[in-house]
Design a protein around this motif. Sequence first.
Motif, PDB file in Angstrom:
ATOM      1  N   GLU A 149       0.803  -1.218   0.000  1.00 52.88           N
ATOM      2  CA  GLU A 149       0.000   0.000   0.000  1.00 52.88           C
ATOM      3  C   GLU A 149       0.840   1.275   0.000  1.00 52.88           C
ATOM      4  O   GLU A 149       0.424   2.294  -0.556  1.00 52.88           O
ATOM      5  CB  GLU A 149      -0.931   0.016   1.219  1.00 52.88           C
ATOM      6  CG  GLU A 149      -2.017  -1.037   1.162  1.00 52.88           C
ATOM      7  CD  GLU A 149      -2.909  -1.017   2.392  1.00 52.88           C
ATOM      8  OE1 GLU A 149      -2.595  -0.253   3.342  1.00 52.88           O
ATOM      9  OE2 GLU A 149      -3.907  -1.762   2.410  1.00 52.88           O
ATOM     10  N   ILE A 150       2.027   1.232   0.617  1.00 48.37           N
ATOM     11  CA  ILE A 150       2.789   2.471   0.826  1.00 48.37           C
ATOM     12  C   ILE A 150       4.063   2.557  -0.013  1.00 48.37           C
ATOM     13  O   ILE A 150       4.417   3.631  -0.499  1.00 48.37           O
ATOM     14  CB  ILE A 150       3.121   2.635   2.321  1.00 48.37           C
ATOM     15  CG1 ILE A 150       1.814   2.773   3.129  1.00 48.37           C
ATOM     16  CG2 ILE A 150       4.023   3.849   2.564  1.00 48.37           C
ATOM     17  CD1 ILE A 150       2.009   2.877   4.620  1.00 48.37           C
ATOM     18  N   CYS A 151       4.746   1.444  -0.201  1.00 51.21           N
ATOM     19  CA  CYS A 151       6.011   1.479  -0.942  1.00 51.21           C
ATOM     20  C   CYS A 151       5.776   1.395  -2.455  1.00 51.21           C
ATOM     21  O   CYS A 151       4.762   0.876  -2.911  1.00 51.21           O
ATOM     22  CB  CYS A 151       6.914   0.339  -0.485  1.00 51.21           C
ATOM     23  SG  CYS A 151       7.501   0.524   1.220  1.00 51.21           S
ATOM     24  N   ASP A 152       6.744   1.905  -3.218  1.00 51.36           N
ATOM     25  CA  ASP A 152       6.634   1.937  -4.676  1.00 51.36           C
ATOM     26  C   ASP A 152       7.442   0.843  -5.358  1.00 51.36           C
ATOM     27  O   ASP A 152       7.352   0.679  -6.576  1.00 51.36           O
ATOM     28  CB  ASP A 152       7.094   3.302  -5.207  1.00 51.36           C
ATOM     29  CG  ASP A 152       6.174   4.423  -4.753  1.00 51.36           C
ATOM     30  OD1 ASP A 152       4.942   4.240  -4.822  1.00 51.36           O
ATOM     31  OD2 ASP A 152       6.680   5.476  -4.325  1.00 51.36           O
ATOM     32  N   THR A 204      11.388   7.432   1.377  1.00 49.88           N
ATOM     33  CA  THR A 204      11.132   8.804   1.824  1.00 49.88           C
ATOM     34  C   THR A 204      10.733   8.795   3.300  1.00 49.88           C
ATOM     35  O   THR A 204      10.242   7.787   3.817  1.00 49.88           O
ATOM     36  CB  THR A 204       9.987   9.478   1.033  1.00 49.88           C
ATOM     37  OG1 THR A 204       8.734   8.838   1.352  1.00 49.88           O
ATOM     38  CG2 THR A 204      10.233   9.426  -0.463  1.00 49.88           C
ATOM     39  N   LYS A 205      10.926   9.914   3.934  1.00 48.52           N
ATOM     40  CA  LYS A 205      10.533  10.070   5.328  1.00 48.52           C
ATOM     41  C   LYS A 205       9.025   9.925   5.483  1.00 48.52           C
ATOM     42  O   LYS A 205       8.549   9.331   6.457  1.00 48.52           O
ATOM     43  CB  LYS A 205      10.983  11.430   5.842  1.00 48.52           C
ATOM     44  CG  LYS A 205      10.596  11.712   7.284  1.00 48.52           C
ATOM     45  CD  LYS A 205      11.098  13.081   7.728  1.00 48.52           C
ATOM     46  CE  LYS A 205      10.709  13.376   9.174  1.00 48.52           C
ATOM     47  NZ  LYS A 205      11.207  14.713   9.609  1.00 48.52           N
ATOM     48  N   GLU A 265      13.705  -0.007   0.281  1.00 53.69           N
ATOM     49  CA  GLU A 265      12.818   1.143   0.428  1.00 53.69           C
ATOM     50  C   GLU A 265      12.132   1.132   1.791  1.00 53.69           C
ATOM     51  O   GLU A 265      11.997   2.175   2.434  1.00 53.69           O
ATOM     52  CB  GLU A 265      11.760   1.124  -0.685  1.00 53.69           C
ATOM     53  CG  GLU A 265      10.764   2.267  -0.601  1.00 53.69           C
ATOM     54  CD  GLU A 265       9.686   2.204  -1.663  1.00 53.69           C
ATOM     55  OE1 GLU A 265       8.844   3.119  -1.704  1.00 53.69           O
ATOM     56  OE2 GLU A 265       9.678   1.229  -2.454  1.00 53.69           O
ATOM     57  N   PHE A 266      11.729  -0.042   2.237  1.00 57.87           N
ATOM     58  CA  PHE A 266      11.020  -0.181   3.507  1.00 57.87           C
ATOM     59  C   PHE A 266      11.879   0.250   4.687  1.00 57.87           C
ATOM     60  O   PHE A 266      11.536   1.177   5.429  1.00 57.87           O
ATOM     61  CB  PHE A 266      10.569  -1.636   3.674  1.00 57.87           C
ATOM     62  CG  PHE A 266       9.970  -1.953   5.012  1.00 57.87           C
ATOM     63  CD1 PHE A 266       8.663  -1.599   5.300  1.00 57.87           C
ATOM     64  CD2 PHE A 266      10.708  -2.606   5.990  1.00 57.87           C
ATOM     65  CE1 PHE A 266       8.096  -1.885   6.540  1.00 57.87           C
ATOM     66  CE2 PHE A 266      10.157  -2.900   7.224  1.00 57.87           C
ATOM     67  CZ  PHE A 266       8.849  -2.536   7.505  1.00 57.87           C
ATOM     68  N   GLU A 267      13.028  -0.407   4.884  1.00 57.62           N
ATOM     69  CA  GLU A 267      13.857  -0.094   6.040  1.00 57.62           C
ATOM     70  C   GLU A 267      14.449   1.313   5.943  1.00 57.62           C
ATOM     71  O   GLU A 267      14.580   2.010   6.958  1.00 57.62           O
ATOM     72  CB  GLU A 267      14.978  -1.127   6.195  1.00 57.62           C
ATOM     73  CG  GLU A 267      14.502  -2.463   6.735  1.00 57.62           C
ATOM     74  CD  GLU A 267      15.648  -3.333   7.209  1.00 57.62           C
ATOM     75  OE1 GLU A 267      15.471  -4.006   8.248  1.00 57.62           O
ATOM     76  OE2 GLU A 267      16.717  -3.364   6.554  1.00 57.62           O
ATOM     77  N   THR A 268      14.805   1.725   4.739  1.00 61.60           N
ATOM     78  CA  THR A 268      15.375   3.064   4.577  1.00 61.60           C
ATOM     79  C   THR A 268      14.345   4.138   4.896  1.00 61.60           C
ATOM     80  O   THR A 268      14.662   5.155   5.537  1.00 61.60           O
ATOM     81  CB  THR A 268      15.923   3.247   3.147  1.00 61.60           C
ATOM     82  OG1 THR A 268      16.871   2.211   2.868  1.00 61.60           O
ATOM     83  CG2 THR A 268      16.614   4.594   3.002  1.00 61.60           C
ATOM     84  N   MET A 310      14.028   4.367   8.629  1.00 62.06           N
ATOM     85  CA  MET A 310      15.182   5.064   9.194  1.00 62.06           C
ATOM     86  C   MET A 310      15.098   6.564   8.930  1.00 62.06           C
ATOM     87  O   MET A 310      15.486   7.380   9.783  1.00 62.06           O
ATOM     88  CB  MET A 310      16.471   4.493   8.602  1.00 62.06           C
ATOM     89  CG  MET A 310      16.912   3.185   9.225  1.00 62.06           C
ATOM     90  SD  MET A 310      17.386   3.346  10.986  1.00 62.06           S
ATOM     91  CE  MET A 310      18.946   4.236  10.826  1.00 62.06           C
ATOM     92  N   LEU A 311      14.593   6.971   7.787  1.00 64.34           N
ATOM     93  CA  LEU A 311      14.416   8.398   7.501  1.00 64.34           C
ATOM     94  C   LEU A 311      13.418   9.029   8.462  1.00 64.34           C
ATOM     95  O   LEU A 311      13.514  10.216   8.794  1.00 64.34           O
ATOM     96  CB  LEU A 311      13.965   8.603   6.056  1.00 64.34           C
ATOM     97  CG  LEU A 311      15.036   8.381   4.980  1.00 64.34           C
ATOM     98  CD1 LEU A 311      14.405   8.375   3.591  1.00 64.34           C
ATOM     99  CD2 LEU A 311      16.115   9.463   5.073  1.00 64.34           C
ATOM    100  N   ALA A 312      12.457   8.231   8.924  1.00 68.22           N
ATOM    101  CA  ALA A 312      11.468   8.729   9.879  1.00 68.22           C
ATOM    102  C   ALA A 312      12.012   8.767  11.303  1.00 68.22           C
ATOM    103  O   ALA A 312      11.635   9.640  12.092  1.00 68.22           O
ATOM    104  CB  ALA A 312      10.210   7.866   9.829  1.00 68.22           C
ATOM    105  N   LEU A 313      12.915   7.840  11.635  1.00 68.10           N
ATOM    106  CA  LEU A 313      13.394   7.711  13.014  1.00 68.10           C
ATOM    107  C   LEU A 313      14.799   8.270  13.243  1.00 68.10           C
ATOM    108  O   LEU A 313      15.074   8.861  14.278  1.00 68.10           O
ATOM    109  CB  LEU A 313      13.370   6.239  13.435  1.00 68.10           C
ATOM    110  CG  LEU A 313      11.991   5.640  13.711  1.00 68.10           C
ATOM    111  CD1 LEU A 313      12.088   4.129  13.851  1.00 68.10           C
ATOM    112  CD2 LEU A 313      11.382   6.253  14.967  1.00 68.10           C
ATOM    113  N   LYS A 314      15.704   8.039  12.296  1.00 69.86           N
ATOM    114  CA  LYS A 314      17.103   8.459  12.459  1.00 69.86           C
ATOM    115  C   LYS A 314      17.656   9.025  11.144  1.00 69.86           C
ATOM    116  O   LYS A 314      18.628   8.507  10.581  1.00 69.86           O
ATOM    117  CB  LYS A 314      17.962   7.256  12.890  1.00 69.86           C
ATOM    118  CG  LYS A 314      17.765   6.817  14.326  1.00 69.86           C
ATOM    119  CD  LYS A 314      18.447   7.803  15.289  1.00 69.86           C
ATOM    120  CE  LYS A 314      18.333   7.319  16.731  1.00 69.86           C
ATOM    121  NZ  LYS A 314      18.995   8.268  17.652  1.00 69.86           N
TER     122      LYS A 314
END
Length: 246
Positions: free
Chosen positions: A150-153, A218-219, A165-168, A171-175
């Motif tokens: 639903e969210i990733c491209d 993306t964040k 894309e998922f883990e990155t 990480m953009l959201a958290l660190k």
Amino acid sequence: MGNARELINMTRDEVEAAINEFPVAILPMGATEQHGHHLPLGVDIYLAEGVSRKLSEKTGALLLPTQPFGYSWVWRDIPGTVSLQQHHVEAVIKDVAHSVARYGIKMLVLVNGHDANNASMKYATRELADELDIPVIYLFYPNLNKTIEEICDSPTWHGMVHACEFETSLMLALKPELVDMSKAVREYPEKPRLYGRSSISLGDLSKSGVYGDATKATKEKGEKMLNYFVNEMEQILLEAYEEIKE
């Protein structure tokens, strides 16, 4: 929403009061291993801890220090990797459960950020069911495939998430300060016929250490997924706790 109840920052009296109020503890399960050239080796630690902290904030559960090492055999030759044997991961989980059960914790919640920990969590939980009176539940990104769809491209590499894309995005959201998107790449290694049927491992397949398309992270995607996972885990935790209250 309150502050996370981080055990390592609390006094013994504060811990006792927190347990009397809500006798649930969260153990984040991480790993120390490579995640491509754009992410730090502590990705699984940061993600497990970040999700767990938000879960503690929402529920009042006691947040234990993050387990920093997991079963990381596939990356064992890459500098920085620290890998525990799988039965040692199980033993750590069991020792933690036995420890917290002694002073009033009524439920232990394992929040995982490293896929290879899942087997250890499953079997440790089964053994603990025969050893302790407290339930242990284990969580790893609820409805993961549906959320990615639903969210990733970009698609996953055969259902796996690693430095992609998922883990990155998470990480953009958290660190975000630890992510170097200028080094993010897309790589989908060929899957040998013997993969999963022999000692061929992930460490033998990817040149970059990425399995998927990290460039699409993306964040905003990370924040959406993070909110979904935390909300789902909160509901699971509270439902499980209601069962032991009855």
